[in-house]
Design a protein around this motif. Structure first.
Motif, PDB file in Angstrom:
ATOM      1  N   GLY A 208      34.271  52.224  37.539  1.00 30.43           N
ATOM      2  CA  GLY A 208      33.472  52.091  38.859  1.00 30.43           C
ATOM      3  C   GLY A 208      34.410  51.830  39.903  1.00 30.43           C
ATOM      4  O   GLY A 208      34.143  51.308  40.990  1.00 30.43           O
ATOM      5  N   THR A 209      35.647  52.203  39.712  1.00 33.08           N
ATOM      6  CA  THR A 209      36.599  52.088  40.956  1.00 33.08           C
ATOM      7  C   THR A 209      37.174  53.390  41.224  1.00 33.08           C
ATOM      8  O   THR A 209      37.152  54.369  40.525  1.00 33.08           O
ATOM      9  CB  THR A 209      37.621  51.085  40.458  1.00 33.08           C
ATOM     10  N   ASP A 210      38.024  53.531  42.428  1.00 32.52           N
ATOM     11  CA  ASP A 210      38.547  54.716  42.550  1.00 32.52           C
ATOM     12  C   ASP A 210      40.122  54.771  42.031  1.00 32.52           C
ATOM     13  O   ASP A 210      41.023  55.544  42.417  1.00 32.52           O
ATOM     14  CB  ASP A 210      38.682  54.955  44.049  1.00 32.52           C
ATOM     15  N   TRP A 211      40.528  53.929  41.139  1.00 33.41           N
ATOM     16  CA  TRP A 211      41.803  54.009  40.267  1.00 33.41           C
ATOM     17  C   TRP A 211      42.073  55.017  39.608  1.00 33.41           C
ATOM     18  O   TRP A 211      43.067  55.467  39.426  1.00 33.41           O
ATOM     19  CB  TRP A 211      42.068  52.558  39.993  1.00 33.41           C
ATOM     20  N   GLY A 212      40.958  55.460  39.009  1.00 32.31           N
ATOM     21  CA  GLY A 212      41.161  56.680  37.966  1.00 32.31           C
ATOM     22  C   GLY A 212      41.987  56.405  36.907  1.00 32.31           C
ATOM     23  O   GLY A 212      41.790  55.439  36.339  1.00 32.31           O
ATOM     24  N   THR A 213      42.971  57.172  36.700  1.00 35.74           N
ATOM     25  CA  THR A 213      43.780  57.099  35.678  1.00 35.74           C
ATOM     26  C   THR A 213      45.200  56.311  35.969  1.00 35.74           C
ATOM     27  O   THR A 213      46.092  56.397  35.138  1.00 35.74           O
ATOM     28  CB  THR A 213      44.425  58.688  35.172  1.00 35.74           C
ATOM     29  N   ASP A 214      45.220  55.883  37.237  1.00 40.38           N
ATOM     30  CA  ASP A 214      46.338  55.130  37.423  1.00 40.38           C
ATOM     31  C   ASP A 214      46.878  53.994  36.722  1.00 40.38           C
ATOM     32  O   ASP A 214      47.820  53.584  36.415  1.00 40.38           O
ATOM     33  CB  ASP A 214      46.185  54.496  39.079  1.00 40.38           C
ATOM     34  N   LEU A 215      45.723  53.457  36.069  1.00 40.13           N
ATOM     35  CA  LEU A 215      46.098  52.248  34.989  1.00 40.13           C
ATOM     36  C   LEU A 215      46.236  52.595  33.877  1.00 40.13           C
ATOM     37  O   LEU A 215      46.525  51.505  32.846  1.00 40.13           O
ATOM     38  CB  LEU A 215      44.851  51.394  34.968  1.00 40.13           C
TER      39      LEU A 215
ATOM     40  N   MET B  13      44.858  52.429  23.600  1.00 38.53           N
ATOM     41  CA  MET B  13      44.089  51.160  23.666  1.00 38.53           C
ATOM     42  C   MET B  13      42.897  51.020  22.660  1.00 38.53           C
ATOM     43  O   MET B  13      42.453  52.217  22.082  1.00 38.53           O
ATOM     44  CB  MET B  13      43.225  51.381  24.982  1.00 38.53           C
ATOM     45  N   GLN B  14      42.686  50.005  22.427  1.00 35.36           N
ATOM     46  CA  GLN B  14      41.725  49.674  20.844  1.00 35.36           C
ATOM     47  C   GLN B  14      40.192  49.650  21.786  1.00 35.36           C
ATOM     48  O   GLN B  14      40.049  49.210  22.511  1.00 35.36           O
ATOM     49  CB  GLN B  14      42.341  48.715  20.045  1.00 35.36           C
TER      50      GLN B  14
ATOM     51  N   LYS C  61      39.083  34.023  24.268  1.00 34.61           N
ATOM     52  CA  LYS C  61      39.559  34.153  25.410  1.00 34.61           C
ATOM     53  C   LYS C  61      40.374  35.532  25.480  1.00 34.61           C
ATOM     54  O   LYS C  61      40.322  36.203  26.330  1.00 34.61           O
ATOM     55  CB  LYS C  61      40.233  33.165  26.314  1.00 34.61           C
ATOM     56  N   LYS C  62      41.182  35.525  24.447  1.00 36.13           N
ATOM     57  CA  LYS C  62      41.917  36.808  24.372  1.00 36.13           C
ATOM     58  C   LYS C  62      41.367  37.952  24.284  1.00 36.13           C
ATOM     59  O   LYS C  62      41.753  39.158  24.938  1.00 36.13           O
ATOM     60  CB  LYS C  62      43.030  36.679  23.364  1.00 36.13           C
ATOM     61  N   GLU C  63      40.340  38.027  23.325  1.00 39.50           N
ATOM     62  CA  GLU C  63      39.725  39.431  23.166  1.00 39.50           C
ATOM     63  C   GLU C  63      38.884  39.810  24.293  1.00 39.50           C
ATOM     64  O   GLU C  63      38.545  40.920  24.625  1.00 39.50           O
ATOM     65  CB  GLU C  63      38.521  38.996  21.985  1.00 39.50           C
ATOM     66  N   ILE C  64      38.372  38.673  24.958  1.00 34.42           N
ATOM     67  CA  ILE C  64      37.432  39.100  26.180  1.00 34.42           C
ATOM     68  C   ILE C  64      38.394  39.811  27.191  1.00 34.42           C
ATOM     69  O   ILE C  64      38.089  40.638  27.845  1.00 34.42           O
ATOM     70  CB  ILE C  64      36.800  37.867  26.884  1.00 34.42           C
TER      71      ILE C  64
ATOM     72  N   ALA D 145      40.346  44.567  30.361  1.00 34.45           N
ATOM     73  CA  ALA D 145      41.445  45.360  30.609  1.00 34.45           C
ATOM     74  C   ALA D 145      41.116  46.864  30.335  1.00 34.45           C
ATOM     75  O   ALA D 145      41.479  47.577  31.033  1.00 34.45           O
ATOM     76  CB  ALA D 145      42.687  44.846  29.598  1.00 34.45           C
ATOM     77  N   VAL D 146      40.535  47.104  29.039  1.00 37.06           N
ATOM     78  CA  VAL D 146      40.239  48.436  28.768  1.00 37.06           C
ATOM     79  C   VAL D 146      39.162  49.001  29.728  1.00 37.06           C
ATOM     80  O   VAL D 146      39.598  50.227  30.160  1.00 37.06           O
ATOM     81  CB  VAL D 146      39.645  48.407  27.392  1.00 37.06           C
ATOM     82  N   THR D 147      38.348  48.232  30.505  1.00 33.52           N
ATOM     83  CA  THR D 147      37.463  48.915  31.206  1.00 33.52           C
ATOM     84  C   THR D 147      37.707  48.585  32.735  1.00 33.52           C
ATOM     85  O   THR D 147      36.745  48.869  33.547  1.00 33.52           O
ATOM     86  CB  THR D 147      35.945  48.404  30.910  1.00 33.52           C
TER      87      THR D 147
END
Length: 151
Positions: free
Chosen positions: A136-143, A150-151, A122-125, A130-132
């Motif tokens: 596909g959103t308009d959040w861009g670099t906000d995250l 990031m690994q 569960k943690k790895e998933i 979280a990395v991706t």
């Protein structure tokens, strides 16, 4: 004290006598070899499907193969006797078997089995998601977190 045993009739295996009739076994095998369903076979023999499966299960499982082998023996005997129809039938059967073998063998040879990916917890998933998360959103670099890798 020694146990007493019942005397058996010679040739008797003990227990209840079998309900299987050898003629019915042959009929079940023949009907199955012709592609008749279990339900239709049971109806034809005036048995319930459950009784058919209980007493003639083996005949249902191996009947088609046993009767096919019997038919092949007859065709081979006729071919050896010089019957042209039998030779043609055997040739067609052999070509079909060879084509099937080539098809199945070729598919196996061309596509080696891909190794299974390791099973993730569960943690790895959650970490992969979280990395991706921004894709596909308009959040861009906000995250993105400044200075974090990031690994």
């Amino acid at each position: 004290m020694p146990m007493r045993t019942r005397a058996r009739r010679s040739g008797s295996k003990g227990g209840r006598p079998s309900k299987m009739d050898p003629d019915k076994v042959q009929r079940v095998e023949e009907m199955k070899a012709c592609g008749i369903s279990d339900e239709a076979i049971a109806e034809r023999l005036t048995l319930s499907r459950t009784t058919l499966l209980k007493h003639y299960g083996r005949a249902l499982r191996v009947g088609r193969h046993r009767r096919r082998a019997e038919l092949n023996e007859i065709v081979w005997r006729e071919a050896r006797a010089g019957k042209s129809w039998a030779v043609k039938m055997l040739k067609a059967d052999m070509e079909a078997a060879e084509a099937e073998e080539d098809f199945l063998g070729g598919a196996k040879a061309e596509q080696p089995a891909a190794p299974k990916p390791p099973k993730l917890g569960k943690k790895e998933i959650a970490q992969q998601e979280a990395v991706t998360a921004a894709e596909g959103t308009d959040w861009g670099t906000d995250l993105e977190v400044p200075g974090a890798t990031m690994q």
